[in-house]
Write a protein that holds these residues in place. Structure first.
Motif, PDB file in Angstrom:
ATOM      1  N   PHE A  13       0.538  -1.418  -0.103  1.00 42.27           N
ATOM      2  CA  PHE A  13       0.189   0.121  -0.352  1.00 42.27           C
ATOM      3  C   PHE A  13       0.970   0.996   0.002  1.00 42.27           C
ATOM      4  O   PHE A  13       1.689   1.142   0.817  1.00 42.27           O
ATOM      5  CB  PHE A  13      -1.060   0.440   1.423  1.00 42.27           C
ATOM      6  N   ASP A  14       0.471   2.207  -0.739  1.00 44.20           N
ATOM      7  CA  ASP A  14       0.732   3.972  -0.758  1.00 44.20           C
ATOM      8  C   ASP A  14       0.164   4.182   0.649  1.00 44.20           C
ATOM      9  O   ASP A  14      -0.958   3.800   1.157  1.00 44.20           O
ATOM     10  CB  ASP A  14       0.617   4.360  -1.343  1.00 44.20           C
ATOM     11  N   MET A  15       0.733   5.452   0.925  1.00 46.40           N
ATOM     12  CA  MET A  15       0.586   5.457   2.555  1.00 46.40           C
ATOM     13  C   MET A  15      -0.806   6.987   2.159  1.00 46.40           C
ATOM     14  O   MET A  15      -1.987   6.893   2.072  1.00 46.40           O
ATOM     15  CB  MET A  15       1.263   6.137   3.758  1.00 46.40           C
ATOM     16  N   ILE A 113       3.522  -1.424   3.607  1.00 40.68           N
ATOM     17  CA  ILE A 113       3.604  -0.002   3.079  1.00 40.68           C
ATOM     18  C   ILE A 113       4.608   0.765   2.713  1.00 40.68           C
ATOM     19  O   ILE A 113       5.237   0.077   3.326  1.00 40.68           O
ATOM     20  CB  ILE A 113       3.088   0.842   4.255  1.00 40.68           C
ATOM     21  N   LEU A 114       4.178   0.825   1.417  1.00 41.89           N
ATOM     22  CA  LEU A 114       5.716   1.548   0.780  1.00 41.89           C
ATOM     23  C   LEU A 114       5.537   3.195   0.673  1.00 41.89           C
ATOM     24  O   LEU A 114       4.489   3.637  -0.375  1.00 41.89           O
ATOM     25  CB  LEU A 114       6.381   0.959  -0.290  1.00 41.89           C
ATOM     26  N   SER A 115       5.789   4.043   0.576  1.00 38.12           N
ATOM     27  CA  SER A 115       5.829   5.906   0.528  1.00 38.12           C
ATOM     28  C   SER A 115       6.785   6.116  -0.144  1.00 38.12           C
ATOM     29  O   SER A 115       7.313   5.772   0.550  1.00 38.12           O
ATOM     30  CB  SER A 115       4.817   6.078   1.961  1.00 38.12           C
ATOM     31  N   LYS A 136       3.254  -6.277   7.605  1.00 40.15           N
ATOM     32  CA  LYS A 136       4.731  -7.319   7.725  1.00 40.15           C
ATOM     33  C   LYS A 136       5.774  -6.360   8.216  1.00 40.15           C
ATOM     34  O   LYS A 136       6.810  -6.604   8.553  1.00 40.15           O
ATOM     35  CB  LYS A 136       4.737  -8.158   6.888  1.00 40.15           C
ATOM     36  N   ASP A 137       5.821  -5.110   6.803  1.00 40.22           N
ATOM     37  CA  ASP A 137       7.257  -4.234   6.787  1.00 40.22           C
ATOM     38  C   ASP A 137       6.898  -2.691   6.484  1.00 40.22           C
ATOM     39  O   ASP A 137       5.680  -3.093   5.324  1.00 40.22           O
ATOM     40  CB  ASP A 137       8.235  -5.585   6.165  1.00 40.22           C
ATOM     41  N   GLU A 138       7.732  -2.270   5.923  1.00 44.23           N
ATOM     42  CA  GLU A 138       7.425  -1.078   5.139  1.00 44.23           C
ATOM     43  C   GLU A 138       8.136  -0.853   4.828  1.00 44.23           C
ATOM     44  O   GLU A 138       9.491  -0.751   5.627  1.00 44.23           O
ATOM     45  CB  GLU A 138       6.839   0.160   6.133  1.00 44.23           C
ATOM     46  N   PHE A 139       8.173   0.929   3.867  1.00 50.85           N
ATOM     47  CA  PHE A 139       9.346   1.037   3.361  1.00 50.85           C
ATOM     48  C   PHE A 139       9.307   2.755   3.066  1.00 50.85           C
ATOM     49  O   PHE A 139       8.462   2.483   2.120  1.00 50.85           O
ATOM     50  CB  PHE A 139       9.933   0.419   2.033  1.00 50.85           C
ATOM     51  N   ALA A 140       9.809   3.324   3.228  1.00 53.79           N
ATOM     52  CA  ALA A 140      10.394   5.108   2.682  1.00 53.79           C
ATOM     53  C   ALA A 140      11.163   5.531   1.900  1.00 53.79           C
ATOM     54  O   ALA A 140      12.404   5.201   2.221  1.00 53.79           O
ATOM     55  CB  ALA A 140      10.176   5.745   4.195  1.00 53.79           C
ATOM     56  N   VAL A 165       1.151  -6.950  -5.660  1.00 53.60           N
ATOM     57  CA  VAL A 165       0.456  -5.810  -6.417  1.00 53.60           C
ATOM     58  C   VAL A 165       1.010  -4.631  -5.691  1.00 53.60           C
ATOM     59  O   VAL A 165       1.379  -4.757  -4.417  1.00 53.60           O
ATOM     60  CB  VAL A 165      -1.398  -5.730  -6.589  1.00 53.60           C
ATOM     61  N   TYR A 166       0.717  -3.133  -5.916  1.00 53.76           N
ATOM     62  CA  TYR A 166       0.926  -1.918  -5.433  1.00 53.76           C
ATOM     63  C   TYR A 166      -0.547  -0.982  -5.417  1.00 53.76           C
ATOM     64  O   TYR A 166      -1.336  -1.156  -6.940  1.00 53.76           O
ATOM     65  CB  TYR A 166       2.139  -1.181  -6.021  1.00 53.76           C
ATOM     66  N   ILE A 167      -0.881  -0.611  -4.658  1.00 47.12           N
ATOM     67  CA  ILE A 167      -1.750  -0.285  -4.417  1.00 47.12           C
ATOM     68  C   ILE A 167      -2.024   1.295  -3.854  1.00 47.12           C
ATOM     69  O   ILE A 167      -1.230   1.725  -3.115  1.00 47.12           O
ATOM     70  CB  ILE A 167      -3.268  -0.527  -2.992  1.00 47.12           C
ATOM     71  N   GLY A 168      -2.932   2.366  -5.326  1.00 42.45           N
ATOM     72  CA  GLY A 168      -1.704   3.828  -4.624  1.00 42.45           C
ATOM     73  C   GLY A 168      -2.719   4.486  -5.157  1.00 42.45           C
ATOM     74  O   GLY A 168      -4.423   4.333  -6.077  1.00 42.45           O
ATOM     75  N   ASP A 169      -2.730   6.340  -5.056  1.00 41.78           N
ATOM     76  CA  ASP A 169      -4.176   7.191  -5.424  1.00 41.78           C
ATOM     77  C   ASP A 169      -3.383   7.906  -7.068  1.00 41.78           C
ATOM     78  O   ASP A 169      -4.305   8.659  -6.831  1.00 41.78           O
ATOM     79  CB  ASP A 169      -4.241   7.925  -4.307  1.00 41.78           C
ATOM     80  N   THR A 170      -2.334   7.532  -7.387  1.00 41.40           N
ATOM     81  CA  THR A 170      -1.911   8.621  -8.368  1.00 41.40           C
ATOM     82  C   THR A 170      -1.128   8.194  -9.568  1.00 41.40           C
ATOM     83  O   THR A 170      -1.282   7.451  -9.835  1.00 41.40           O
ATOM     84  CB  THR A 170      -0.191   9.858  -7.481  1.00 41.40           C
TER      85      THR A 170
END
Length: 215
Positions: A13-15, A113-115, A136-140, A165-170
């Protein structure tokens, strides 16, 4: 939605604009620092909202065009240092169905979450939202200053993900997903617009229902 998707093994997920809206908090973090430093800049919500999803270097150039890069980076570091405590107190607006949806989805998928945010901001969000047990994990971006496609691949390699899969809004989220070679799921309730997606959802409850129904 326009395709029938193969069941993924993980959801990344995007944040901002996907899980929550914290633009008011982010704007306050900028304005606090500008005021403390006697800088005549006021960051308005609408202006900052259009930058959601941008990499940090682009954001600071836009907000501080009259400063050199060294000064921009110095101010940005100060902003982010104060942003952690501000998130803890001000928080943001969690989108409808996100907390419950993540709880359900975590029973079936590994969640990440990856943002494009500064280092530590995702952790501040996770703690504020109370969703640590589901992620489970995150990356910025602020960890290595690399684009999302690179960091998606790092997460996949680290955790042995075969079909994420990646889930985002842009639009940028979609472009980075394509470069990474994974499907892009667009959520239309966030800050961006795009017609380039594999699936689209107008709310998080529908997204949850769809992925929980995959066999």
């Amino acid at each position: 939605m326009i395709y029938t998707m193969q069941k993924p093994d993980s959801l990344i997920f995007d944040m901002d604009g996907t899980l929550w809206d914290a633009v008011d908090t982010y704007a306050q973090s900028w304005n606090n620092v500008f005021q403390d430093m006697g800088i005549d800049i006021v960051v308005e919500r609408d202006n900052l909202a259009r930058m959601v999803g941008w990499e940090g270097k682009k954001v600071i150039k836009e907000l501080m065009p009259d400063f050199d890069d060294e000064k921009r980076q110095q101010i940005y570091a100060t902003v982010n240092a104060g942003r952690h405590s501000l998130i803890a107190t001000m928080g943001g607006t969690l989108y409808d169905g996100v907390r419950e949806g993540l709880h359900q989805l975590a029973t079936k998928y590994d969640l990440f979450i990856l943002s494009n945010c500064a280092k530590g901001i995702i952790r501040s969000f996770i703690d504020w939202a109370g969703i640590d047990e589901h992620i489970k994990d995150e990356f910025a971006y602020g960890v290595n200053y690399m684009p999302k496609n690179h960091n998606i691949k790092l997460l996949a390699e680290k955790h042995g993900l075969k079909n994420p899969v990646y889930i985002g809004d842009t639009l940028g989220d979609g472009e980075q997903s394509r470069i990474a070679g994974i499907p892009f799921v667009f959520v239309s309730y966030g800050f961006g617009e795009t017609d380039d997606y594999d699936m689209k959802f107008d709310n998080f409850r529908d997204l949850t229902e769809y992925f929980m129904g995959l066999e």
